[in-house]
Design an enzyme around this catalytic site. Structure first.
Site, short mmCIF file in Angstrom:
data_model
loop_
_atom_site.label_atom_id
_atom_site.label_comp_id
_atom_site.label_asym_id
_atom_site.label_seq_id
_atom_site.Cartn_x
_atom_site.Cartn_y
_atom_site.Cartn_z
N GLU A 275 0.84 -1.20 0.00
CA GLU A 275 0.00 0.00 0.00
C GLU A 275 0.88 1.25 0.00
OE1 GLU A 275 -3.26 2.42 2.75
OE2 GLU A 275 -2.65 0.38 3.28
N LYS A 407 -7.86 -15.34 16.41
CA LYS A 407 -8.07 -14.95 15.01
C LYS A 407 -9.52 -14.60 14.71
CE LYS A 407 -4.18 -17.89 13.76
NZ LYS A 407 -3.70 -19.09 13.07
N ASP A 483 2.13 -14.34 12.66
CA ASP A 483 0.96 -14.92 12.00
C ASP A 483 0.05 -13.78 11.53
OD1 ASP A 483 -1.31 -16.23 11.18
OD2 ASP A 483 -1.34 -17.63 12.86
N HIS A 581 -2.74 10.03 -1.56
CA HIS A 581 -2.93 8.75 -2.23
C HIS A 581 -2.90 8.89 -3.74
CE1 HIS A 581 -3.73 5.61 0.82
NE2 HIS A 581 -3.98 6.65 1.60
#
Length: 595
Positions: A275, A407, A483, A581
């Site tokens: 990004e 998670k 993770d 951006h």
């Protein structure tokens, strides 16, 4: 279907000192035909013949040869042991051997050498094949394949004109498969005879297994993986640890934000992301924090959790176990049982919840420098086995009952915490807010209240009272081998901003109750991720103070989130987000012209 194979490297010509220019010209003659059907025009000389493999000399198929040597090894071993036992019983000296015993010893040594060399093939082939004709898949990219030159004289080389070899294919992406043996394996994988997941164990070469699996996948799907890198990766390092059935690896750029001045120490924070603006924005926040005197981070709690679910025939029995587990008099006994599976796992607390006749037990324990999911799971299993003696009617439904919770966004992690709980703060001076962040203190305070607090409440956010904490957490997680899925609870964060010092300066803080990180195990042991951990000074386990490396990493994550929150909120307050951006997060390429 585009299936390309690299040709065998011919022997390097003996170059004299006077032929350097010709050699350089020769190396540059190389084009790639990207049509679906790849063809190679003949060159003036043919490439050398395929190297002889040791397996070609075997009189029997490979599996029968292996069976013969296995049988021979165990048979002669049994024979010799039996003979030596008889000698001991009859007081015959062991050094007195018969002809049959000498033959058995020779057979034992021969079969042992064969088996030691991975069924003989790799060991024997390394002895009979000269080093000069082996293909090295780990060569540098500048070691290009060369066209074999016709010999004109002993000390001269004649280069070929460029127009003679316009379509020679040199593919350095796909590794060379060694022989017809690899082709047979590919066909067996495609047909389903050989399971793809068993290639590593059958071949004993992880990179070769990945290359064969990749070729088989392309043939089955009819689609090319030409853009997915395969070379320059240590596939042995992921075997049984990180990824199964690999066919390559994905490249993610790593940027550096900082220096982040945290608790008086500077850190250069690695961030792996695709990004645009993310690293630049976090870097601006780090600058604002640095020139304002730095940030302070405090670790509040360190405890990984696991919550099994068990079932009884009645709610009475479930309640009895709940009271037993939460009784302080039983905690010491349960701790001893829990802790015996690890040197670093130490049980801290147990909380239980009942749903009908089902009981959920949430174990919390410290895990040293490891993230600790496996460590706490082993401890929980020990306790469950121990409880069966007093509660034989207990039916263990699952080692994880989602009361952990792993998670998944969960209020229990937001309230109780999971992993490392960290709070981080900084006071940004008014001048820095104006010159570096291009906004004002009052604008930031108002935007934080209406966006991060009120707006998130209207949305019913669960731990999402922030601008983009998950952006920074994910980038650091990928760079340091964590993770990525645990970004969900690790990004729980509430960002607070208020004016201090008579409204002149800005106090900003982030509170993150469940940062789940480790510096050993999993992806942290891979070369790239290990290098990023080393950059932060938290690589591996801390021998002097176990657990301090992972705790330090958690505070660095919180500090980087603080910088990212500060910069993005300033961009929003100043109306810079869209312009930034458009400048940094959009490609300037005309995709209609890209071939």
């Amino acid at each position: 279907m585009d299936v390309r194979r690299r040709t065998t490297k011919p022997p390097r010509p003996n170059l004299s000192t006077n032929c350097g220019p010709h050699y350089n010209t020769h190396r540059s003659i190389k084009t790639v035909d990207r049509d679906d059907d790849v063809q190679q025009t003949p060159t003036p000389t043919q490439p050398p013949p395929r190297p002889t493999k040791a397996s070609d000399a075997l009189p029997l198929p490979l599996y029968l040869t292996n069976a013969v040597f296995f049988t021979l090894f165990f048979s002669v071993a049994y024979f010799l042991l039996h003979r030596w036992r008889e000698k001991i019983r009859t007081s015959i000296p062991l050094h007195v051997v018969t002809f049959s015993e000498i033959a058995a010893i020779v057979c034992l040594i021969a079969s042992f050498i064969y088996l030691l060399g991975f069924f003989g093939i790799d060991f024997v082939q390394s002895l009979i094949i000269p080093r000069s004709i082996e293909i090295d898949d780990d060569e540098e990219e500048d070691e290009h394949l060369q066209l074999q030159q016709p010999q004109q004289s002993k000390n001269s080389i004649t280069t070929l004109p460029p127009q003679i070899v316009p379509n020679v294919v040199v593919d350095l992406v796909t590794p060379t498969l060694s022989s017809e043996e690899d082709e047979e394996i590919i066909k067996s994988v495609v047909s389903g005879t050989t399971p793809s997941y068993s290639l590593e164990s059958k071949l004993g070469d992880c990179k070769r297994a990945a290359a064969i699996r990749r070729q088989a996948l392309q043939r089955v799907t009819g689609r090319s993986l030409a853009g997915l890198p395969l070379d320059d990766f240590d596939y042995d390092s992921i075997l049984g640890q990180c990824c199964e059935m690999p066919v390559g690896y994905v490249q993610i750029p790593v940027g550096i934000a900082g220096p982040l001045l945290l608790n008086g120490i500077e850190y250069s924070v690695p961030m792996a992301t695709t990004e645009g603006c993310l690293v630049a924005s976090t870097n601006r926040g780090c600058k604002a924090i640095h020139v304002s005197g730095g940030a302070t981070a405090i670790l509040l709690r360190d405890a990984m959790t696991r919550a099994p679910v068990v079932r009884f025939a009645s709610i009475k029995r479930a309640a009895e176990l709940k009271f037993f587990m939460e009784d302080p008099e039983n905690f010491d006994t349960l701790s001893v049982v829990f802790n015996r599976s690890s040197r670093f796992g130490r049980l801290q607390s147990i909380k239980c919840a009942i749903a009908g006749k089902n009981l959920y037990m949430r174990f919390s324990c410290s895990t040293g420098d490891a993230m600790g999911m496996n460590m706490v799971s082993k401890g929980v299993q020990n306790v469950l086995d121990f409880l069966h003696s007093d509660f034989p009617d207990m039916d263990v439904i699952g080692i994880s009952g989602n009361f952990c919770s792993d998670k998944k966004p969960a209020a229990v992690n937001w309230i109780e915490g999971r992993g490392k709980s960290v709070v981080c703060e900084a006071i940004i001076k008014e001048e820095v807010v104006r010159k570096v962040l291009k906004t004002t203190v009052s604008a930031l305070v108002e935007l934080n209240m209406l966006k991060n607090l009120t707006g998130s409440a209207i949305a019913g956010a669960l731990g999402g009272f922030n601008a983009h904490a998950s952006n920074i957490v994910s980038a650091i997680f990928i760079a340091t081998g964590q993770d990525p899925a645990q970004n969900i609870e690790s990004s729980h964060c509430i960002t607070m901003m208020e004016a201090v010092n008579d409204g002149k300066d800005l106090h900003v803080s982030v509170t993150m109750p469940s940062i789940e990180v480790g510096t050993v195990g999993g992806g942290t042991q891979l070369a790239s991720q290990s290098a990023c951990l080393n950059l932060l000074g938290v690589k591996g386990a801390n021998q002097e103070s176990p657990g301090s490396n992972s705790r330090l990493l958690a505070t660095i994550v919180a500090g980087a989130v603080l910088a990212g929150e500060l910069s993005l909120m300033s961009a929003l307050a100043a109306g810079q987000l869209v312009r930034s951006h458009m400048k940094y997060n959009r490609s300037s390429k005309d995709m209609s012209k890209v071939v």
